[in-house]
Design a protein around this motif. Structure first.
Motif, PDB file in Angstrom:
ATOM      1  N   VAL A 161     -70.942  16.738 -57.042  1.00  0.00           N
ATOM      2  CA  VAL A 161     -69.736  16.112 -57.602  1.00  0.00           C
ATOM      3  C   VAL A 161     -69.900  14.595 -57.635  1.00  0.00           C
ATOM      4  N   SER A 162     -70.452  14.018 -56.569  1.00  0.00           N
ATOM      5  CA  SER A 162     -70.675  12.567 -56.515  1.00  0.00           C
ATOM      6  C   SER A 162     -71.658  12.124 -57.594  1.00  0.00           C
ATOM      7  N   VAL A 163     -72.715  12.909 -57.790  1.00  0.00           N
ATOM      8  CA  VAL A 163     -73.714  12.574 -58.805  1.00  0.00           C
ATOM      9  C   VAL A 163     -73.096  12.625 -60.194  1.00  0.00           C
ATOM     10  N   GLU A 164     -72.350  13.684 -60.494  1.00  0.00           N
ATOM     11  CA  GLU A 164     -71.716  13.802 -61.800  1.00  0.00           C
ATOM     12  C   GLU A 164     -70.759  12.637 -62.059  1.00  0.00           C
ATOM     13  N   SER A 165     -70.015  12.261 -61.049  1.00  0.00           N
ATOM     14  CA  SER A 165     -69.070  11.151 -61.206  1.00  0.00           C
ATOM     15  C   SER A 165     -69.809   9.856 -61.513  1.00  0.00           C
ATOM     16  N   ARG A 166     -70.918   9.636 -60.838  1.00  0.00           N
ATOM     17  CA  ARG A 166     -71.706   8.413 -61.072  1.00  0.00           C
ATOM     18  C   ARG A 166     -72.323   8.417 -62.470  1.00  0.00           C
ATOM     19  N   LEU A 167     -72.852   9.548 -62.880  1.00  0.00           N
ATOM     20  CA  LEU A 167     -73.449   9.644 -64.216  1.00  0.00           C
ATOM     21  C   LEU A 167     -72.392   9.439 -65.288  1.00  0.00           C
ATOM     22  N   ARG A 168     -71.205  10.004 -65.077  1.00  0.00           N
ATOM     23  CA  ARG A 168     -70.153   9.878 -66.069  1.00  0.00           C
ATOM     24  C   ARG A 168     -69.650   8.442 -66.160  1.00  0.00           C
ATOM     25  N   ALA A 169     -69.700   7.712 -65.042  1.00  0.00           N
ATOM     26  CA  ALA A 169     -69.307   6.298 -65.071  1.00  0.00           C
ATOM     27  C   ALA A 169     -70.286   5.473 -65.902  1.00  0.00           C
ATOM     28  N   ILE A 170     -71.557   5.886 -65.930  1.00  0.00           N
ATOM     29  CA  ILE A 170     -72.581   5.176 -66.693  1.00  0.00           C
ATOM     30  C   ILE A 170     -72.579   5.604 -68.155  1.00  0.00           C
ATOM     31  N   ASN A 171     -72.376   6.898 -68.401  1.00  0.00           N
ATOM     32  CA  ASN A 171     -72.421   7.438 -69.759  1.00  0.00           C
ATOM     33  C   ASN A 171     -71.270   8.427 -69.920  1.00  0.00           C
ATOM     34  N   LYS A 172     -70.203   7.990 -70.561  1.00  0.00           N
ATOM     35  CA  LYS A 172     -68.997   8.804 -70.675  1.00  0.00           C
ATOM     36  C   LYS A 172     -69.093   9.873 -71.758  1.00  0.00           C
ATOM     37  N   MET A 173     -70.027   9.708 -72.707  1.00  0.00           N
ATOM     38  CA  MET A 173     -70.067  10.598 -73.865  1.00  0.00           C
ATOM     39  C   MET A 173     -71.194  11.614 -73.811  1.00  0.00           C
ATOM     40  N   GLY A 174     -72.197  11.395 -72.963  1.00  0.00           N
ATOM     41  CA  GLY A 174     -73.320  12.320 -72.898  1.00  0.00           C
ATOM     42  C   GLY A 174     -72.905  13.675 -72.337  1.00  0.00           C
ATOM     43  N   VAL A 175     -73.496  14.732 -72.867  1.00  0.00           N
ATOM     44  CA  VAL A 175     -73.229  16.088 -72.385  1.00  0.00           C
ATOM     45  C   VAL A 175     -74.078  16.342 -71.142  1.00  0.00           C
ATOM     46  N   ILE A 176     -73.461  16.748 -70.047  1.00  0.00           N
ATOM     47  CA  ILE A 176     -74.175  17.041 -68.806  1.00  0.00           C
ATOM     48  C   ILE A 176     -74.428  18.543 -68.721  1.00  0.00           C
ATOM     49  N   ILE A 177     -75.702  18.912 -68.591  1.00  0.00           N
ATOM     50  CA  ILE A 177     -76.106  20.310 -68.460  1.00  0.00           C
ATOM     51  C   ILE A 177     -76.744  20.484 -67.081  1.00  0.00           C
ATOM     52  N   LYS A 178     -76.150  21.302 -66.233  1.00  0.00           N
ATOM     53  CA  LYS A 178     -76.695  21.533 -64.892  1.00  0.00           C
ATOM     54  C   LYS A 178     -77.790  22.585 -64.958  1.00  0.00           C
TER      55      LYS A 178
END
Length: 342
Positions: free
Chosen positions: A211-228
């Motif tokens: 959850v912490s990693v996703e939050s940090r990534l989303r703060a850097i790139n709000k539009m990119g699609v995250i695929i786990k």
């Protein structure tokens, strides 16, 4: 014996690259309406899982004819050995000048792209795997600056592979920060430009950490699609021919992007505190001794070793022993048998 270590600040050992091109011989066509060959740029920090993803794409039954351009950070080319399967009877390997694909060897990238695009047998897709320290911006610019390439190929997607266990460490690493050494934080730049972020190795972290990693990534790139994912296993139809690249998004963030400088091309540097060392020797290794040496090295300096990988010849073992490591994490398995001329 082929051994390569990507090492942080306290090791100053020299670096170069070993780019290569290989071609799969699959059959179906991924036709673009405008006739341009779609290009996927695969990036991600050292040890994130780019080569694992590349292996996954090449061994999947997707029915595409794909040309792959590899660019390694290190004077010994190991990734070409780690790409397990070859589909084409005429594999081509191109050596570039020493340097990173996003910096000194962009001219060689253009030359290789022209060679691929001018073939009589048209590729369905081109996949460019950058070094773990590459800034994607100059690679993307190539497809807008060179008129011949622009007419024949287009960027389809920027895929950034992220190591869920170590990415926060790398994003906060002072040796990668822009400032005192005037270097980009490559890990951050790779996330910024991503159309799709492949959040890899989720099996190695807790739910809270993820959850912490996703939050940090989303703060850097709000539009990119995250695929786990784990082991970089993502359906190929989510990776190739997806039409995810959005130039407008990049230009809004960086209005000078389509200028020759683009805010990156001439000013992008790699921190000299991050270097690599490669060892290549003929002969066989004693399993106990090499285990002891690698174990001691990782135990004492693992925090400084971003990436380690190699192909070893072990006494009494007919197959190549291939290992990969990230910081103090290490794994190895036997692979193909050694050939008579290897």
């Amino acid at each position: 014996l082929v051994l390569l270590l990507h090492i942080a600040a306290c090791f100053v050992l020299g670096a170069a690259t070993a780019p290569a091109v290989l071609t799969t011989s699959l059959t179906m066509t991924m036709a673009a309406a405008d006739g341009k060959v779609p290009v996927t740029v695969l990036t991600g920090f050292l040890g994130a899982g780019k080569t694992t993803l590349l292996n996954h794409i090449l061994t999947s039954n997707h029915g595409l004819k794909v040309a792959v351009i590899e660019n390694e950070f290190g004077e010994v080319g190991v990734d070409d050995t780690l790409v397990k399967q070859r589909f084409d009877s005429q594999e081509e390997v191109f050596e570039m000048n020493n340097g990173c694909i996003c910096c000194t060897v962009r001219g060689d990238l253009i030359r290789i792209l022209n060679k691929i695009l001018n073939r009589k047998s048209k590729m369905d897709a081109i996949l460019i795997e950058t070094t773990g320290l590459a800034d994607p911006a100059p690679v993307i610019q190539t497809f807008f600056m060179d008129p011949i390439i622009k007419a024949k190929a287009k960027v389809d997607a920027i895929l950034t592979v992220v190591d869920a266990k170590h990415i926060l460490l790398h994003l906060d690493d002072d040796s990668l920060q822009e400032g005192a050494r005037h270097a980009d934080n490559q890990a951050q730049q790779q996330v910024v430009f991503a159309d799709k972020i492949l959040l890899n190795k989720i099996d190695l972290v807790s739910t809270e950490h993820l959850v912490s990693v996703e939050s940090r990534l989303r703060a850097i790139n709000k539009m990119g699609v995250i695929i786990k994912c784990s082991h970089a296993e993502v359906p190929v139809d989510q990776l190739l021919g997806v039409g995810a690249f959005d130039l407008d998004k990049i230009v809004i963030a960086n209005p000078d992007f389509l200028n020759e400088d683009g805010g990156h091309h001439h000013h992008h540097t790699h921190d000299k505190a991050i270097t690599s060392v490669g060892i290549m020797r003929e002969g066989v290794l004693d399993l106990d001794k090499i285990n002891s040496w690698i174990g001691t090295l990782l135990r004492e300096r693992g925090a400084d070793i971003y990436r380690s990988k190699g192909v070893l010849c072990i006494q009494g073992m007919e197959n190549k022993f291939v290992f990969q490591g990230v910081h103090m994490m290490f794994q190895g398995l036997p692979q193909d048998p050694w050939k008579a001329d290897e």
